[in-house]
Design a protein around this motif. Structure first.
Motif, PDB file in Angstrom:
ATOM      1  N   ASP A  63       0.662  -1.061  -0.055  1.00  0.00           N
ATOM      2  CA  ASP A  63       0.076  -0.057   0.075  1.00  0.00           C
ATOM      3  C   ASP A  63       0.954   1.200   0.050  1.00  0.00           C
ATOM      4  O   ASP A  63       1.950   1.401   0.740  1.00  0.00           O
ATOM      5  N   PRO A  64       0.549   2.181  -0.742  1.00  0.00           N
ATOM      6  CA  PRO A  64       1.431   3.503  -0.729  1.00  0.00           C
ATOM      7  C   PRO A  64       1.603   4.207   0.600  1.00  0.00           C
ATOM      8  O   PRO A  64       2.488   4.829   0.687  1.00  0.00           O
ATOM      9  N   ALA A  65       0.605   3.908   1.243  1.00  0.00           N
ATOM     10  CA  ALA A  65       0.423   4.378   2.617  1.00  0.00           C
ATOM     11  C   ALA A  65       1.382   3.730   3.691  1.00  0.00           C
ATOM     12  O   ALA A  65       1.516   3.980   4.800  1.00  0.00           O
ATOM     13  N   ALA A  66       1.946   2.471   3.201  1.00  0.00           N
ATOM     14  CA  ALA A  66       2.857   1.630   4.432  1.00  0.00           C
ATOM     15  C   ALA A  66       3.645   2.529   4.935  1.00  0.00           C
ATOM     16  O   ALA A  66       4.314   3.359   4.522  1.00  0.00           O
ATOM     17  N   MET A  67       3.745   2.481   6.143  1.00  0.00           N
ATOM     18  CA  MET A  67       4.466   3.268   7.189  1.00  0.00           C
ATOM     19  C   MET A  67       5.991   3.323   6.761  1.00  0.00           C
ATOM     20  O   MET A  67       6.582   4.290   7.055  1.00  0.00           O
ATOM     21  N   VAL A  68       6.352   2.249   6.323  1.00  0.00           N
ATOM     22  CA  VAL A  68       7.878   2.461   5.948  1.00  0.00           C
ATOM     23  C   VAL A  68       8.232   3.336   5.126  1.00  0.00           C
ATOM     24  O   VAL A  68       9.137   4.094   4.929  1.00  0.00           O
ATOM     25  N   PHE A  69       7.385   3.768   4.084  1.00  0.00           N
ATOM     26  CA  PHE A  69       7.858   4.673   2.995  1.00  0.00           C
ATOM     27  C   PHE A  69       7.638   6.331   3.726  1.00  0.00           C
ATOM     28  O   PHE A  69       8.091   7.164   2.922  1.00  0.00           O
ATOM     29  N   HIS A  70       7.010   6.263   4.651  1.00  0.00           N
ATOM     30  CA  HIS A  70       6.799   7.688   5.242  1.00  0.00           C
ATOM     31  C   HIS A  70       7.567   8.005   6.453  1.00  0.00           C
ATOM     32  O   HIS A  70       8.240   9.077   6.415  1.00  0.00           O
ATOM     33  N   TYR A  71       7.756   6.919   7.384  1.00  0.00           N
ATOM     34  CA  TYR A  71       8.374   7.195   8.765  1.00  0.00           C
ATOM     35  C   TYR A  71       9.622   6.362   8.750  1.00  0.00           C
ATOM     36  O   TYR A  71      10.261   6.441   9.948  1.00  0.00           O
ATOM     37  N   GLY A  72      10.069   5.462   7.863  1.00  0.00           N
ATOM     38  CA  GLY A  72      11.427   5.001   7.867  1.00  0.00           C
ATOM     39  C   GLY A  72      11.302   3.803   8.776  1.00  0.00           C
ATOM     40  O   GLY A  72      12.548   3.615   9.245  1.00  0.00           O
ATOM     41  N   GLY A 204      17.708   1.741   8.307  1.00  0.00           N
ATOM     42  CA  GLY A 204      17.884   2.548   6.898  1.00  0.00           C
ATOM     43  C   GLY A 204      18.219   4.117   6.975  1.00  0.00           C
ATOM     44  O   GLY A 204      19.057   4.532   6.317  1.00  0.00           O
ATOM     45  N   GLY A 205      17.469   4.593   8.276  1.00  0.00           N
ATOM     46  CA  GLY A 205      17.789   6.187   8.276  1.00  0.00           C
ATOM     47  C   GLY A 205      19.051   6.668   8.478  1.00  0.00           C
ATOM     48  O   GLY A 205      19.496   7.586   8.249  1.00  0.00           O
ATOM     49  N   ASN A 206      19.813   5.706   9.255  1.00  0.00           N
ATOM     50  CA  ASN A 206      21.299   6.162   9.367  1.00  0.00           C
ATOM     51  C   ASN A 206      22.109   6.207   8.149  1.00  0.00           C
ATOM     52  O   ASN A 206      22.997   7.063   7.901  1.00  0.00           O
ATOM     53  N   TYR A 207      21.629   5.417   7.010  1.00  0.00           N
ATOM     54  CA  TYR A 207      22.442   5.302   5.663  1.00  0.00           C
ATOM     55  C   TYR A 207      21.802   6.400   4.956  1.00  0.00           C
ATOM     56  O   TYR A 207      22.769   6.970   4.285  1.00  0.00           O
ATOM     57  N   ALA A 208      20.605   6.622   5.105  1.00  0.00           N
ATOM     58  CA  ALA A 208      19.968   7.881   4.201  1.00  0.00           C
ATOM     59  C   ALA A 208      20.553   9.059   4.405  1.00  0.00           C
ATOM     60  O   ALA A 208      20.948   9.827   3.785  1.00  0.00           O
ATOM     61  N   ALA A 209      20.669   9.130   5.991  1.00  0.00           N
ATOM     62  CA  ALA A 209      21.273  10.620   6.326  1.00  0.00           C
ATOM     63  C   ALA A 209      22.741  10.697   6.301  1.00  0.00           C
ATOM     64  O   ALA A 209      23.200  11.840   5.972  1.00  0.00           O
ATOM     65  N   SER A 210      23.411   9.454   5.585  1.00  0.00           N
ATOM     66  CA  SER A 210      24.851   9.867   5.361  1.00  0.00           C
ATOM     67  C   SER A 210      25.186  10.062   3.775  1.00  0.00           C
ATOM     68  O   SER A 210      26.375  10.373   3.539  1.00  0.00           O
TER      69      SER A 210
END
Ligand code: COI
Length: 362
Positions: A63-72, A204-210
């Motif tokens: 679902d496009p609303a799946a929480m991983v897509f929004h809040y990581g 993933g957020g640690n890597y996205a931020a890097s």
């Protein structure tokens, strides 16, 4: 949470038309080819972990609303399967990876998974795709367990549904340089983690931020950044994809697990191997100034980084505030080479497994 109920895993093998042509083992790159099968299971409050299956590698429908897509809300792991003598397939400390993943799960408010059963499923998956485990030197099968939040909801809270999956990729060296020394840029503008944050979780957020820092370092000709602490910007933390070690005089020094760096399994293995060999090891805070001073006075012998993907990667150059130092004449040092060789031999079953680190798949 249904951690104790036996997990039933259904096997749905890929059909002949879904089987892929295997890549040239000498040109694997890192994480660009994926095997024929994957493992997937789902979680919700009512059923715990359920609908576990090994199936053909395929796309997800989410679902496009799946929480991983929004809040990581996402965590992952990285480990490898090695081909040893007599074609045996070996895993290196897989329970340590699964245990770290469960620690990451706690930090990210995600459900823990039943480690023994996941290991059993992982072994079955590797066995099914055993022809994908490369046999040539330096090449391995990289295994990527991952968990994502799948509840369709935009209110911020822990998701009530999750998907856990394992995909696998035959890989060569992580860095284009292979075992040749890499150039590392000491990062002063951006920071990776603060105490109390998620720095020690593999999320993933640690890597996205890097990636901003990585991109800027690459534009300057460096392979990776070396992170400094976020408060005083002077203590060394870790490299973008790996932990860091310094050889100063006859001491092997690495920053302590203070909560802001990833508790690397290769890091821990190198510390143990060093202790076994009677090398003086120190897990202590070290400032970047101390590293540069040690270089000035000739006591900085080697710098190398450790990680599952990176294995042991010698650092040939460090750049800090426009000063560039060349370490060990830009050649792999004695200890870096020894740890690289010992670790690889151990992982391929060519050394006595004193610490019971190996798990045989086949
Ligand atoms: C690993 O070393 O397994 C990692 O997860 C690092 C990643 C950037 C490839």
């Amino acid at each position: 949470m249904m951690l104790n109920k036996e997990l039933e895993v259904t096997l749905n093998k890929a059909g002949d038309s879904q089987l892929k042509i295997k890549p040239d083992q000498n040109k694997l790159g890192f994480g660009v080819h994926f095997t024929d099968h994957m493992f997937v299971m789902h979680w919700n409050h009512e059923q715990g972990w359920h609908n576990a299956e090994i199936c053909a590698y395929q796309n997800f429908s989410l679902d496009p609303a799946a929480m991983v897509f929004h809040y990581g809300q996402e965590i992952f792991e990285g480990l490898k399967a090695y081909r040893g003598a007599d074609n045996q397939i070996l895993l290196f400390r897989p329970m340590d990876n699964l245990n770290r993943m469960n620690n990451s799960a706690l930090r990210l408010c995600m459900p823990r998974m039943p480690m023994k059963e996941v290991l059993k499923a992982m072994k079955a998956l590797i066995y099914l795709d055993r022809e994908w485990v490369p046999g040539n030197e330096g090449a391995t099968l990289y295994i990527r367990p991952t968990m994502i939040a799948t509840e369709p909801a935009l209110g911020l809270k822990p998701s009530s549904q999750y998907t856990f999956f394992i995909i696998m990729s035959p890989v060569g060296a992580y860095y284009a340089e292979g075992f040749n020394p890499v150039r590392i840029y000491v990062e002063e503008t951006y920071v990776r983690a603060v105490a109390g944050g998620v720095g020690e979780a593999k999320t993933g957020g640690n890597y996205a931020a890097s990636v901003k820092a990585l991109t800027e370092a690459q534009q300057k000709g460096y392979a990776q950044v070396l992170w400094l602490d976020a408060v005083e910007r002077k203590y060394v933390e870790e490299v973008g994809t790996s932990n860091i070690f310094f050889v100063i005089d006859d001491q092997l020094i690495t920053p302590p697990l203070s909560g802001t760096i990833l508790p690397g399994i290769t890091r821990d293995s190198v510390l143990q191997l060093a202790r076994d060999l009677g090398i003086k090891t120190l897990e202590r805070k070290i400032t970047i100034d101390e590293v540069f001073q040690a270089w000035e006075n000739g006591s900085l012998k080697e710098v190398f980084s450790t990680g599952t993907a990176a294995v042991i990667s010698p650092v040939g150059e460090l750049c800090y505030r426009n000063q560039v130092i060349s370490i060990n004449d830009n050649k792999p040092g004695e200890l870096s080479t020894m740890f690289f060789n010992e670790l690889q031999a151990l992982q391929r079953g060519q050394r006595e497994d004193k610490h019971n680190w190996l798990v045989r798949v086949a």
